[in-house]
Scaffold this motif. Structure first.
Motif, PDB file in Angstrom:
ATOM      1  N   LEU A   1      -4.327   7.427  -0.988  1.00  0.00           N
ATOM      2  CA  LEU A   1      -4.928   8.643  -0.440  1.00  0.00           C
ATOM      3  C   LEU A   1      -4.892   9.788  -1.449  1.00  0.00           C
ATOM      4  CD1 LEU A   1      -3.417   8.579   3.167  1.00  0.00           C
ATOM      5  CD2 LEU A   1      -5.792   8.126   2.524  1.00  0.00           C
ATOM      6  N   ILE A   2      -3.933   9.725  -2.389  1.00  0.00           N
ATOM      7  CA  ILE A   2      -3.859  10.765  -3.412  1.00  0.00           C
ATOM      8  C   ILE A   2      -5.125  10.766  -4.261  1.00  0.00           C
ATOM      9  CG2 ILE A   2      -2.604  11.468  -5.493  1.00  0.00           C
ATOM     10  CD1 ILE A   2      -0.072  10.410  -4.196  1.00  0.00           C
ATOM     11  N   ALA A   3      -5.725   9.576  -4.438  1.00  0.00           N
ATOM     12  CA  ALA A   3      -6.967   9.512  -5.192  1.00  0.00           C
ATOM     13  C   ALA A   3      -8.068  10.324  -4.526  1.00  0.00           C
ATOM     14  CB  ALA A   3      -7.417   8.059  -5.326  1.00  0.00           C
ATOM     15  N   PHE A   4      -8.004  10.443  -3.200  1.00  0.00           N
ATOM     16  CA  PHE A   4      -9.030  11.185  -2.474  1.00  0.00           C
ATOM     17  C   PHE A   4      -8.670  12.659  -2.342  1.00  0.00           C
ATOM     18  CE2 PHE A   4      -8.922   6.918  -0.120  1.00  0.00           C
ATOM     19  CZ  PHE A   4      -9.638   6.295  -1.135  1.00  0.00           C
ATOM     20  N   SER A   5      -7.418  12.929  -1.968  1.00  0.00           N
ATOM     21  CA  SER A   5      -7.019  14.320  -1.762  1.00  0.00           C
ATOM     22  C   SER A   5      -6.759  15.045  -3.064  1.00  0.00           C
ATOM     23  CB  SER A   5      -5.743  14.364  -0.899  1.00  0.00           C
ATOM     24  OG  SER A   5      -4.659  13.771  -1.581  1.00  0.00           O
ATOM     25  N   GLY A   6      -6.404  14.296  -4.126  1.00  0.00           N
ATOM     26  CA  GLY A   6      -6.020  14.949  -5.374  1.00  0.00           C
ATOM     27  C   GLY A   6      -7.006  14.811  -6.504  1.00  0.00           C
TER      28      GLY A   6
ATOM     29  N   VAL B   1      -7.420   2.284   7.931  1.00  0.00           N
ATOM     30  CA  VAL B   1      -6.839   1.256   7.064  1.00  0.00           C
ATOM     31  C   VAL B   1      -6.112   1.895   5.893  1.00  0.00           C
ATOM     32  CG1 VAL B   1      -7.357  -0.690   5.536  1.00  0.00           C
ATOM     33  CG2 VAL B   1      -8.577  -0.453   7.718  1.00  0.00           C
ATOM     34  N   PHE B   2      -6.750   2.906   5.278  1.00  0.00           N
ATOM     35  CA  PHE B   2      -6.123   3.597   4.146  1.00  0.00           C
ATOM     36  C   PHE B   2      -4.838   4.321   4.565  1.00  0.00           C
ATOM     37  CE2 PHE B   2     -10.538   4.100   2.069  1.00  0.00           C
ATOM     38  CZ  PHE B   2     -10.387   2.903   1.382  1.00  0.00           C
ATOM     39  N   VAL B   3      -4.882   4.946   5.735  1.00  0.00           N
ATOM     40  CA  VAL B   3      -3.717   5.715   6.183  1.00  0.00           C
ATOM     41  C   VAL B   3      -2.521   4.799   6.411  1.00  0.00           C
ATOM     42  CG1 VAL B   3      -2.791   7.178   8.012  1.00  0.00           C
ATOM     43  CG2 VAL B   3      -5.118   7.557   7.168  1.00  0.00           C
ATOM     44  N   VAL B   4      -2.738   3.679   7.110  1.00  0.00           N
ATOM     45  CA  VAL B   4      -1.638   2.752   7.378  1.00  0.00           C
ATOM     46  C   VAL B   4      -1.145   2.116   6.084  1.00  0.00           C
ATOM     47  CG1 VAL B   4      -0.996   0.612   8.551  1.00  0.00           C
ATOM     48  CG2 VAL B   4      -2.416   2.311   9.719  1.00  0.00           C
ATOM     49  N   ARG B   5      -2.081   1.739   5.206  1.00  0.00           N
ATOM     50  CA  ARG B   5      -1.709   1.068   3.964  1.00  0.00           C
ATOM     51  C   ARG B   5      -0.950   1.970   3.008  1.00  0.00           C
ATOM     52  NH1 ARG B   5      -1.834   1.512  -0.573  1.00  0.00           N
ATOM     53  NH2 ARG B   5      -2.924   3.449  -0.183  1.00  0.00           N
ATOM     54  N   GLU B   6      -1.098   3.279   3.158  1.00  0.00           N
ATOM     55  CA  GLU B   6      -0.408   4.206   2.255  1.00  0.00           C
ATOM     56  C   GLU B   6       1.107   4.036   2.305  1.00  0.00           C
ATOM     57  OE1 GLU B   6      -0.855   7.364  -0.636  1.00  0.00           O
ATOM     58  OE2 GLU B   6      -2.239   5.944   0.319  1.00  0.00           O
ATOM     59  N   ALA B   7       1.616   3.439   3.363  1.00  0.00           N
ATOM     60  CA  ALA B   7       3.058   3.236   3.470  1.00  0.00           C
ATOM     61  C   ALA B   7       3.589   2.331   2.372  1.00  0.00           C
ATOM     62  CB  ALA B   7       3.409   2.657   4.838  1.00  0.00           C
ATOM     63  N   ASP B   8       2.712   1.502   1.745  1.00  0.00           N
ATOM     64  CA  ASP B   8       3.229   0.672   0.661  1.00  0.00           C
ATOM     65  C   ASP B   8       3.592   1.507  -0.561  1.00  0.00           C
ATOM     66  OD1 ASP B   8       0.780   1.260  -0.453  1.00  0.00           O
ATOM     67  OD2 ASP B   8       0.222  -0.812  -0.886  1.00  0.00           O
TER      68      ASP B   8
END
Length: 454
Positions: free
Chosen positions: A40-45, A292-299
């Protein structure tokens, strides 16, 4: 044979006194690194990381940002692959491996720095997950999203190798489908002129400001480099060195480029004061695939917490990593509920200035010197020469790009004037600090290896 294989340990050891099982295949590792490359950092940052200036406004075009992303990520991927290979060859976690580079006691310095940056990354990831979930669900209790993400992170760290296999079997396919879906939707929406500069001041000149281009490249490289001091924590379980290098260098670089370019496309499509995730949620089925991205960010947070625990074991070898993981999971959750990590670009710069030259020293001593036993014993002797090479590379990085950190930046600007040094537009802080540390470490190693004259 089958009974022996079945009885072999399939999980990471609980302490440093226990051997690390070699159970991760190339595909296990590829799925792990590929998932870490999508964030998600790729999108927000993307806006802040890839095209910053002192005022926080973009000054290079989207096209130049894409080029900087590709260049920085490819170089960073090779560096990550080198770090991964050292773990596969030695069977040791990253910070323990540094005992052979600096000596046991001197390895504590990078270990403490690594622990600090990993706690920062873990905290930042929970903040990102909470923000993304809040935008996905149109509000709601932010604290609950953070706590759920913290609990999931902690659970994953208890069974780290099982979590890696879980990523391969179930998560990776969903991430690939989501990426393909968003690329298709963004192209259907029609992208604006990628040569124009995004940001509040609208379009700018089409030419590239090379000074900022190299800062953007260093930022993309720094994201890859942020995984260098943890790579061996996972690749020590790789079945072969070739699979460790290929998975880390190839799978990670590929997906980070794909994710950051997608983030830049989203930036180009964003309108007004919409949040960074708005373009994803506005397309057909966007909420489903963004989930999917939000849940997967936990990795991402899982990898940070597990590696923090393993790094602490370099200081306290007999402490159970599960106890450490639970405590660290609680810590980053509390920090994420209380902190606002807005200075992301400064954080990346600090990471790069510390760990890029450290990797240069490691490459020179591990790969370029004649083969010698890599001493990771608790009494490994101090090697001050390698520390001096590391500090040399760190100084080169700061002289070229001291960031924006008040008194710290002023100190290095004074040092520039004292040395009559002016950074040029072509100078990449990451690449030059890496090369400087590598060359100094290689020369020191050559001198130390010479037999005493009769």
């Amino acid at each position: 044979m089958s009974s022996t294989r079945a009885s072999a340990p399939q999980e990471a050891p609980l302490t440093l006194d226990q051997p690390a099982p070699k159970v991760l295949s190339f595909w296990d590792q590829s799925a792990f690194w590929a998932n870490l490359g999508v964030s998600l950092i790729a999108f927000s940052g993307a806006y802040t990381v890839l095209a910053p200036n002192a005022e926080g406004a973009a000054r290079i075009s989207i096209a130049a940002g894409i080029l900087a992303t590709v260049l920085g990520t490819l170089v960073g991927g090779l560096m990550l692959g080198a770090a991964a290979l050292t773990g596969a060859r030695t069977g040791q976690p990253a910070m323990v491996l540094l005992r052979g580079l600096f000596g046991a006691k001197l390895s504590y310095l990078p270990t403490v720095l690594n622990i600090a940056q990993l706690i920062g990354w873990g905290t930042f990831e929970l903040i990102v997950i909470g923000d993304a979930a809040e935008e996905l669900f149109g509000g709601g209790p932010h604290w609950l999203y953070v706590v759920v993400a913290g609990v999931l992170t902690t659970v994953l760290t208890i069974w780290p190798l099982g979590s890696v296999r879980l990523l391969r079997r179930f998560v990776t396919a969903g991430v690939v489908l989501a990426l393909v879906w968003f690329y298709a939707q963004f192209f259907r929406a029609g992208l604006p002129d990628l040569r124009a500069n995004p940001g509040p001041q609208g379009s700018g000149p089409f030419g590239v400001d090379w000074n900022l281009f190299w800062i953007a490249t260093d930022a993309a490289l720094a994201v890859s480099i942020s995984w260098v001091p943890v790579a061996a924590d996972y690749t020590r379980h790789a079945r072969t060195g070739r699979s460790a290098f290929g998975a880390a260098a190839g799978a990670y670089a590929l997906t980070q480029i794909v994710a950051y370019v997608l983030g830049l496309f989203a930036l180009a499509l964003a309108a007004g004061d919409d949040g960074p995730y708005a373009p994803f949620l506005q397309v057909s089925l966007g909420a489903v695939f963004f989930f999917v991205f939000v849940v997967r960010e936990a990795d991402q947070s899982f990898a940070n917490v597990y590696s923090t625990a393993v790094s602490i074991q370099n200081l306290a070898p007999r402490v159970d990593r599960r106890v450490l993981s639970i405590g660290l999971g609680a810590l980053i959750t509390i920090l994420a509920l209380r902190l606002d990590m807005a200075d992301y670009f400064g954080f990346l710069g600090l990471i790069g200035s510390v760990f890029v030259p450290l990797l240069g020293v490691l490459v020179a001593d591990f790969f370029l010197r004649a083969h010698r036993e890599w001493n990771t014993a608790p009494d490994a002797p101090a090697r001050w020469g390698m520390v001096s090479a590391w500090l040399t590379g760190f100084a080169v990085y700061q002289l070229i790009n001291p960031g924006d950190a008040g008194v710290w930046t002023e100190f290095w600007e004074h040092a520039r004037r004292a040395l009559h040094f002016t950074p040029q537009a072509w100078m990449s802080a990451s690449l030059l600090s890496f090369l400087a540390a590598l060359m100094v470490a290689w020369l020191i190693g050559k001198v130390a290896a010479k037999p005493p004259s009769a």
